[in-house]
Structure formats: C-alpha cells, structure tokens
Design an enzyme around this catalytic site. Sequence first.
Site, PDB file in Angstrom:
ATOM      1  N   HIS A 231       1.065  82.052  53.533  1.00 49.82           N
ATOM      2  CA  HIS A 231      -0.110  82.385  54.356  1.00 49.82           C
ATOM      3  C   HIS A 231      -0.376  81.304  55.399  1.00 49.82           C
ATOM      4  CE1 HIS A 231      -4.136  84.705  54.360  1.00 49.82           C
ATOM      5  NE2 HIS A 231      -4.065  83.991  55.475  1.00 49.82           N
TER       6      HIS A 231
ATOM      7  N   HIS B 106      -1.064  80.674  59.861  1.00 51.01           N
ATOM      8  CA  HIS B 106      -1.351  81.258  61.187  1.00 51.01           C
ATOM      9  C   HIS B 106      -0.784  80.295  62.220  1.00 51.01           C
ATOM     10  CE1 HIS B 106      -4.381  84.203  59.612  1.00 51.01           C
ATOM     11  NE2 HIS B 106      -4.553  83.270  58.687  1.00 51.01           N
ATOM     12  N   PHE B 107       0.400  80.560  62.725  1.00 54.07           N
ATOM     13  CA  PHE B 107       1.035  79.651  63.682  1.00 54.07           C
ATOM     14  C   PHE B 107       0.686  79.976  65.135  1.00 54.07           C
ATOM     15  CE2 PHE B 107       4.671  77.601  60.968  1.00 54.07           C
ATOM     16  CZ  PHE B 107       3.711  76.870  60.288  1.00 54.07           C
ATOM     17  N   ARG B 108      -0.170  80.963  65.358  1.00 54.27           N
ATOM     18  CA  ARG B 108      -0.900  81.158  66.624  1.00 54.27           C
ATOM     19  C   ARG B 108      -0.106  81.667  67.816  1.00 54.27           C
ATOM     20  NH1 ARG B 108      -5.402  81.749  63.951  1.00 54.27           N
ATOM     21  NH2 ARG B 108      -6.532  79.858  63.410  1.00 54.27           N
TER      22      ARG B 108
ATOM     23  N   ASN C 137      -2.842  88.156  63.014  1.00 50.38           N
ATOM     24  CA  ASN C 137      -3.975  88.120  63.946  1.00 50.38           C
ATOM     25  C   ASN C 137      -3.720  87.225  65.147  1.00 50.38           C
ATOM     26  OD1 ASN C 137      -4.010  85.896  62.215  1.00 50.38           O
ATOM     27  ND2 ASN C 137      -6.211  85.618  62.377  1.00 50.38           N
TER      28      ASN C 137
ATOM     29  N   ASP D 126      -3.426  79.301  53.989  1.00 57.31           N
ATOM     30  CA  ASP D 126      -4.243  79.893  55.053  1.00 57.31           C
ATOM     31  C   ASP D 126      -4.374  78.885  56.202  1.00 57.31           C
ATOM     32  OD1 ASP D 126      -5.692  81.760  56.448  1.00 57.31           O
ATOM     33  OD2 ASP D 126      -7.535  81.505  55.282  1.00 57.31           O
TER      34      ASP D 126
ATOM     35  N   HIS E 138      -7.500  75.264  64.633  1.00 60.39           N
ATOM     36  CA  HIS E 138      -8.262  75.405  65.878  1.00 60.39           C
ATOM     37  C   HIS E 138      -8.424  73.983  66.410  1.00 60.39           C
ATOM     38  CE1 HIS E 138      -9.444  79.570  64.900  1.00 60.39           C
ATOM     39  NE2 HIS E 138      -9.686  79.137  63.683  1.00 60.39           N
TER      40      HIS E 138
END
Length: 444
Positions: free
Chosen positions: A52, A54-56, A86, A308, A312
């Site tokens: 899980h 989020h490598f954006r 996402n 997760d 940011h």
Amino acid sequence: MRVIRDATLADGRVRDVRIDDEEIDAVGVDLDGAETIDADERLLLPGALDVHVHFRQPGAGHKETWATGSRSAAAGGVTTVVDQPNTDPPTVTGDAYDGKEAYADDSLVDYGLNGGVTESWDPDSLFARPLFALGEVFLADSTGEMGIDADRFTDAVDRAAAAGVPVTVHAEDASLFDESVLPGSTEDASAEMDDPRAEATAREDADAWSAYRRAEAEIAAAERTVEVAADTDAQVHLAHTSTPEAVDIARDGGLTCEVTPHHLFRSRDDYDELGTFGRMNPPLRSESRRAALFERLVDGRVDVVATDHAPHTREEKDADVWNAPSGVPGVETMVPLLLAATRTTDLTVERVRTVTARNPAEVFGVAGKGRIAAGYDADLALYDTTDATEIDGDALHSKCGWTPFAGFEGVFPEWTMRRGELVWERDGEAFGNANGRNVRGDDR
Ligand SMILES: NC(=O)N[C@@H](CC(=O)O)C(=O)O
Ligand SMILES: [Zn+2]
Ligand SMILES: [Zn+2]
C-alpha cells in the site's frame, strides 16, 4: 554464484544463502560459491512487500516520483511496492493503467499496480490489464476524492470476483462522520445570528480530524464490507485498519487486513507534537485503541503491515486542520520501526518477517517472493539489530522530506537486494538501477 555467508535468519538459524543470478539457489551450511558476501551473523530478512503506497505519478510528481519513492523503499528494506489508484488521472481505465506503468519504469524495486473504481471507471479495459488488486476501493472520500456509493461497491466486488482479482477496501462510512465538529456545522450556524458562542464550537485543533472521522465510521464500513464479501466469491482485504474492532471484524468475517506503522506507533495523544502532519485517513485513534492494535500485531491477528505511504509536501501539510491534505510517508521506516520495536516490546523478529514479507506475498498470491528459500527471488535485506539510529526526516529519501516518526529508533538495512541486484548500500548511500519489474507482468 554468490554466497551470503553466516546470515541469521528470522527464526534464529545461521545459514548461508547462495544466489544464482536473480534467484535464491540454496539455503544451507558451508555452501560453495565464487563470491562471498559476509553477513557475520547479522539478520537477513526477505525483502518486504509494501502492498500500500502512493507514489503520486502521474499527476503529483512534486510530492513523490517513482524514482524517489522507490529509493525510499529500497533504503528501508522494501523490495516490492503496490501503488494505489488515486493519481491524476486515476487508474480506472486500461489506458490510465498503461500510462502509470510507463512511470513505474523508473522504479528501483519491483511493483504491482492496482486499479480503482469511480463513477466513470471502465471495468472492461481495466480488468484486461494485469491488476495487482482492485483497490484501494474508497468507501469514503480521501485524497483524490474517489469515494463511491454502496451500489457501485457491490458491483465492483462482483466484477472483481468474476475476474479473479482481489479487492482492497478503504473502509470508512462518511455518513457516520461527526459533522458537529466541522466549522459551519449546525452549532456553528448561530454565527450568522451573531451569537458569540459560535466561535467556541468550531474546532481548529488537529485532533478534531480524529473526532470528525470517528472510529464508528470505520467499524460500520468494515461490517458492511464483510456483508458484501459474503455474497460473492471475491477475495477481500481491508486496507489500513486503524481500530482493533475492524481487525476483529475482518478476521471473524473471513477477510484479511493490514495495519499501518502510524496506527501502531502513533495515537491521538501525539497531535500536540504532530499537528496537521498527523492528519491522515483513517485518522489516528485513542492510545487504548493503538495499544489494542499493537497487541493484535504481536499475537498474529493482524495479517499484513503496509504503510499507506502518502507523501505531501511540508508546505501543503502546513495548513489548518480542515484544509491540510491527508496522508503521511512511511515506506522507508516500516521495517526499521518494527525491528526496533522487537527490542522493547513482545514483537518478535519472526512476526516482523511474516507481516512484512511472507503474508503479503501469500495473501495476494505473489509467486516467488516473501521467503528466503531455494527458487524464490533473491529479494533480501541485511540488518544489524544492535544498531538502532534515530529517525530523521532529512536523512530519508522520500521527496516529501519529513516523517511522522522523527526521534523514533529505527534499525535500517545495511544493504538491500532486489532479484540479486544491490539496490541500496547504506555505506556510501549508493542506489542500484531502475530495473524494477511488474510482479503481475508478462515477463514474470
Ligand atoms: N491515507 C491518506 O490519508 N491519504 C492517502 C489516501 C488514502 O489512502 O486514503 C493519499 O493518497 O494521500
Ligand atoms: Zn485509504
Ligand atoms: Zn492509501
């Protein structure tokens, strides 16, 4: 062939591990080999699979890129990551999947790519791609605003079952969020009538996020997910469960679950220190819930630890509680924090190995990964468990440049190997090449 000599395995046995190109050839004693890497009885773990992250990319490369995210993974002993949908565009069509895979070309570590669900997803083209899983399916909005309604969720689970693809679920029920906490809520409406009490009702402290997205919202969504899963043959996994109740619901309901390091090591008591840098979904919980979650990690009720990892920038996070984005980084500090915890809690090194490598590979059916055994990929990391260092955001490799674990002890790998290639050497801060591969791809 190369031999890693005298490595202590998670169960305490000291063994040689022989590597033939990308794979483990043998595990034994006194193995021959042309080249030797001395482990000197330090701990050798299978490379972790963080299912899980989020490598954006595409869309938000200013927060993280596949290059920086995968470096952060390698420097934390993680050799496989699974990216969430996402992004911008969201990974909800076959074309979007292909577009993301082009970015993943920059990955140092192996990877899987999930597909997501929105009102405008295209299941036919999406399921034609080698999805790692369908998910995370957002039952409530989070970063990217991909929350879906109950009917679409049931339909998505049915389609995943038909395609034989596992489903991972972000389980929060937005209808149960406590809106009385929000600025501009009913209590606050008196502001329009010049009532001086209005000022006092609008909460601006970071803990308001936990009060708003309360535990009951996760618990109810976990129960609903069990009900939906029970009506199909789908394999369903709860992402980032933050409450002990949701872990128990998953177990009793035949689902698997994952917990994050931040819900294991941080609680609502830490908002004074973290402020909005501690805002994420699902949010931090009470110290008693955190302790109960940790207990379930120790005793085996938690299947998987996954981060997760949701970076940011500092500038983005440095906003008021209602406007800061949700999410914290974590891929580099997961194994280091867990190993450090084996020195101070009942958590064992074997459990760390199981929840970071063996179980994620088994739950998601990743062939050839998650174990140190002949025939498995040579995904490995070497640790000196007597050498803990203080975690410092500036020393980590995520593009975001901060961590919610500053000041915690971490046992970081001396080196990390992905399919036989050294992708991280701590001495000299050297990274390997971007030869990461899709674990569900054709060349497996
Ligand atoms: N967990 C978070 O708070 N944020 C994640 C999205 C998510 O996993 O819900 C993100 O992508 O920023
Ligand atoms: Zn989520
Ligand atoms: Zn997520």
